[in-house]
Scaffold this motif. Sequence first.
Motif, PDB file in Angstrom:
ATOM      1  N   VAL A 190       2.623  13.477   2.761  1.00 19.92           N
ATOM      2  CA  VAL A 190       1.225  13.040   2.811  1.00 19.92           C
ATOM      3  C   VAL A 190       1.139  11.513   2.902  1.00 19.92           C
ATOM      4  CG1 VAL A 190      -0.834  12.799   1.352  1.00 19.92           C
ATOM      5  CG2 VAL A 190       0.130  15.059   1.769  1.00 19.92           C
ATOM      6  N   ALA A 191       1.968  10.820   2.114  1.00 17.60           N
ATOM      7  CA  ALA A 191       1.931   9.352   2.117  1.00 17.60           C
ATOM      8  C   ALA A 191       2.355   8.799   3.484  1.00 17.60           C
ATOM      9  CB  ALA A 191       2.844   8.802   1.019  1.00 17.60           C
ATOM     10  N   GLN A 192       3.384   9.403   4.087  1.00 18.52           N
ATOM     11  CA  GLN A 192       3.826   8.945   5.406  1.00 18.52           C
ATOM     12  C   GLN A 192       2.727   9.185   6.447  1.00 18.52           C
ATOM     13  OE1 GLN A 192       7.484  10.683   6.841  1.00 18.52           O
ATOM     14  NE2 GLN A 192       7.442   9.494   8.747  1.00 18.52           N
ATOM     15  N   ASP A 193       2.092  10.351   6.347  1.00 13.88           N
ATOM     16  CA  ASP A 193       1.012  10.699   7.273  1.00 13.88           C
ATOM     17  C   ASP A 193      -0.164   9.731   7.128  1.00 13.88           C
ATOM     18  OD1 ASP A 193      -0.461  12.007   9.144  1.00 13.88           O
ATOM     19  OD2 ASP A 193      -0.540  13.934   8.110  1.00 13.88           O
ATOM     20  N   ALA A 194      -0.509   9.412   5.874  1.00 10.86           N
ATOM     21  CA  ALA A 194      -1.630   8.496   5.623  1.00 10.86           C
ATOM     22  C   ALA A 194      -1.337   7.112   6.208  1.00 10.86           C
ATOM     23  CB  ALA A 194      -1.899   8.390   4.126  1.00 10.86           C
ATOM     24  N   MET A 195      -0.114   6.620   6.008  1.00  8.52           N
ATOM     25  CA  MET A 195       0.248   5.304   6.547  1.00  8.52           C
ATOM     26  C   MET A 195       0.289   5.336   8.076  1.00  8.52           C
ATOM     27  SD  MET A 195       0.469   3.080   4.101  1.00  8.52           S
ATOM     28  CE  MET A 195       1.430   1.674   4.668  1.00  8.52           C
ATOM     29  N   LEU A 196       0.727   6.461   8.636  1.00 14.59           N
ATOM     30  CA  LEU A 196       0.741   6.605  10.102  1.00 14.59           C
ATOM     31  C   LEU A 196      -0.674   6.454  10.652  1.00 14.59           C
ATOM     32  CD1 LEU A 196       2.357   7.284  12.675  1.00 14.59           C
ATOM     33  CD2 LEU A 196       1.974   9.694  12.184  1.00 14.59           C
ATOM     34  N   ARG A 197      -1.641   7.047   9.932  1.00 16.45           N
ATOM     35  CA  ARG A 197      -3.039   6.930  10.368  1.00 16.45           C
ATOM     36  C   ARG A 197      -3.527   5.496  10.252  1.00 16.45           C
ATOM     37  NH1 ARG A 197      -5.497  12.567   9.906  1.00 16.45           N
ATOM     38  NH2 ARG A 197      -3.586  13.773   9.998  1.00 16.45           N
ATOM     39  N   ASP A 225       7.685   4.375  11.702  1.00 14.93           N
ATOM     40  CA  ASP A 225       6.423   4.773  12.363  1.00 14.93           C
ATOM     41  C   ASP A 225       5.678   3.533  12.861  1.00 14.93           C
ATOM     42  OD1 ASP A 225       6.822   7.463  11.899  1.00 14.93           O
ATOM     43  OD2 ASP A 225       5.567   7.530  10.090  1.00 14.93           O
ATOM     44  N   ALA A 226       5.629   2.518  11.997  1.00 16.47           N
ATOM     45  CA  ALA A 226       4.918   1.286  12.344  1.00 16.47           C
ATOM     46  C   ALA A 226       5.552   0.619  13.566  1.00 16.47           C
ATOM     47  CB  ALA A 226       4.926   0.323  11.157  1.00 16.47           C
ATOM     48  N   ALA A 255     -14.897  -1.663   5.571  1.00 11.24           N
ATOM     49  CA  ALA A 255     -14.389  -0.988   4.381  1.00 11.24           C
ATOM     50  C   ALA A 255     -13.119  -1.703   3.948  1.00 11.24           C
ATOM     51  CB  ALA A 255     -14.063   0.476   4.688  1.00 11.24           C
ATOM     52  N   ARG A 256     -12.779  -1.581   2.675  1.00  9.52           N
ATOM     53  CA  ARG A 256     -11.494  -2.127   2.220  1.00  9.52           C
ATOM     54  C   ARG A 256     -10.385  -1.231   2.744  1.00  9.52           C
ATOM     55  NH1 ARG A 256     -11.439  -3.941  -3.992  1.00  9.52           N
ATOM     56  NH2 ARG A 256      -9.240  -3.712  -3.472  1.00  9.52           N
ATOM     57  N   VAL A 257      -9.289  -1.870   3.153  1.00 17.26           N
ATOM     58  CA  VAL A 257      -8.161  -1.106   3.683  1.00 17.26           C
ATOM     59  C   VAL A 257      -7.680  -0.093   2.645  1.00 17.26           C
ATOM     60  CG1 VAL A 257      -5.808  -1.248   4.585  1.00 17.26           C
ATOM     61  CG2 VAL A 257      -7.477  -3.010   5.184  1.00 17.26           C
ATOM     62  N   SER A 258      -7.570  -0.538   1.378  1.00 16.05           N
ATOM     63  CA  SER A 258      -7.035   0.358   0.340  1.00 16.05           C
ATOM     64  C   SER A 258      -7.993   1.521   0.076  1.00 16.05           C
ATOM     65  CB  SER A 258      -6.755  -0.425  -0.946  1.00 16.05           C
ATOM     66  OG  SER A 258      -7.929  -1.047  -1.410  1.00 16.05           O
ATOM     67  N   THR A 259      -9.310   1.257   0.107  1.00 13.27           N
ATOM     68  CA  THR A 259     -10.295   2.335  -0.100  1.00 13.27           C
ATOM     69  C   THR A 259     -10.165   3.383   0.997  1.00 13.27           C
ATOM     70  OG1 THR A 259     -11.804   0.712  -1.053  1.00 13.27           O
ATOM     71  CG2 THR A 259     -12.751   2.825  -0.441  1.00 13.27           C
ATOM     72  N   TRP A 260     -10.051   2.889   2.232  1.00 12.87           N
ATOM     73  CA  TRP A 260      -9.908   3.782   3.392  1.00 12.87           C
ATOM     74  C   TRP A 260      -8.649   4.638   3.239  1.00 12.87           C
ATOM     75  CZ3 TRP A 260      -6.280   4.559   7.194  1.00 12.87           C
ATOM     76  CH2 TRP A 260      -6.698   5.254   8.327  1.00 12.87           C
ATOM     77  N   LEU A 261      -7.567   3.977   2.813  1.00  7.21           N
ATOM     78  CA  LEU A 261      -6.288   4.668   2.678  1.00  7.21           C
ATOM     79  C   LEU A 261      -6.328   5.703   1.548  1.00  7.21           C
ATOM     80  CD1 LEU A 261      -3.558   4.584   4.090  1.00  7.21           C
ATOM     81  CD2 LEU A 261      -2.820   2.872   2.428  1.00  7.21           C
ATOM     82  N   LEU A 281       0.799  -1.234   0.000  1.00  4.00           N
ATOM     83  CA  LEU A 281       0.000   0.000   0.000  1.00  4.00           C
ATOM     84  C   LEU A 281       0.832   1.284   0.000  1.00  4.00           C
ATOM     85  CD1 LEU A 281      -2.628  -1.160   2.650  1.00  4.00           C
ATOM     86  CD2 LEU A 281      -2.916  -1.107   0.171  1.00  4.00           C
ATOM     87  N   GLY A 282       2.076   1.197   0.446  1.00  3.12           N
ATOM     88  CA  GLY A 282       2.905   2.400   0.552  1.00  3.12           C
ATOM     89  C   GLY A 282       3.130   3.071  -0.791  1.00  3.12           C
ATOM     90  N   GLY A 283       3.456   2.261  -1.811  1.00  4.65           N
ATOM     91  CA  GLY A 283       3.710   2.799  -3.144  1.00  4.65           C
ATOM     92  C   GLY A 283       2.460   3.405  -3.768  1.00  4.65           C
TER      93      GLY A 283
END
Lengths: 204, 116
Positions: free
Chosen positions: A64-71, B36-37, A84-90, A43-45
């Motif tokens: 933004v990508a780091q922040d989104a993954m942190l969430r 972070d993880a 919800a699908r993880v990818s949709t949420w992300l 999902l990171g890429g």
Amino acid sequence: MALPARQDEAPADPSGGADTEAALLAAFAAGDRHAAAELTRRLGGKTFGLALRLLGNPAEAEDVAQDAMLRLWRVAPNWRAGEARVSTWLYRVTVNLATDRRRRARGGTTPLEAIDEPEDGAPGAAQRMIAAERGEALQAALMQLPERQRQAVVLRHIEELGNPEIAEVMEISTEAVESLTARGKRALTAILAGRRAELGYDDD
Amino acid sequence: MTERDLEGAGLEALFAQARSAPPELPAGLASRMLADAARMQADRARGGVARGWRAQLAEAIGGWFGVGGLATACAAGLWMGLAPPDGLDPVSAFQTQASYDLFEVSDISLALAEDN
């Protein structure tokens, strides 16, 4: 999509990545470190790619990508499978973070550093130069679209999401998604029309 | 084919090219995501994210008290050495006590001698 080949290689998951990603998130919440690496790979890429398309600036896209993954890491223990699908949420989190960032930076210019320069002297350098220019032209044209049109067009035509999923990501109706993508494509065509010759389309 | 179709095909070619070359996840960004993880998992392992910050605060305060206590003790010891309070003259007090003890010992030996 970014990792279709790898997903096809996983015979244990014939239904696609959605269930696997939810399972990985549960494993992550239970303390599995390997799950974090696998989720980042899957999902990171994608998250970075979407942020880059929406923002047009690699440094901002990385933030933004780091922040989104942190969430995602934060929400993991409270994730309810099947909701919800993880990818949709992300995607939704990434779109919202990118919107916030552009709103804060409104009025500033958007550098176009996203496109790799072609290597000099390599075989087919001229073709690759044209390809890079076309990519740059697309990104420049995308950045001229109104925010919501850009989001809808990128999600539909670059991330290849279906309209119902885009509706979920953007929290609007599927009709609104269709309208935004149609208007966005018309505007892109008009913006790019003036650059057809320099992008080499007259030779096609 | 109309002019509009041609333009639509051009746009579709640009989308196709963008799809065929998605940007790679930069290595530095991947490691920041993983860091972070790992931090999140470590927080949770210490008793949950919600209590994590309180635990960290208590740890920090305890740490400062520890260092502070040691520093205070050192400063107090140094100060008493340099400027002893009234009524505490370490050298003279010791000497007085010592001479008194000597007297006592002499008394005892005298008494023992008298008994014999």
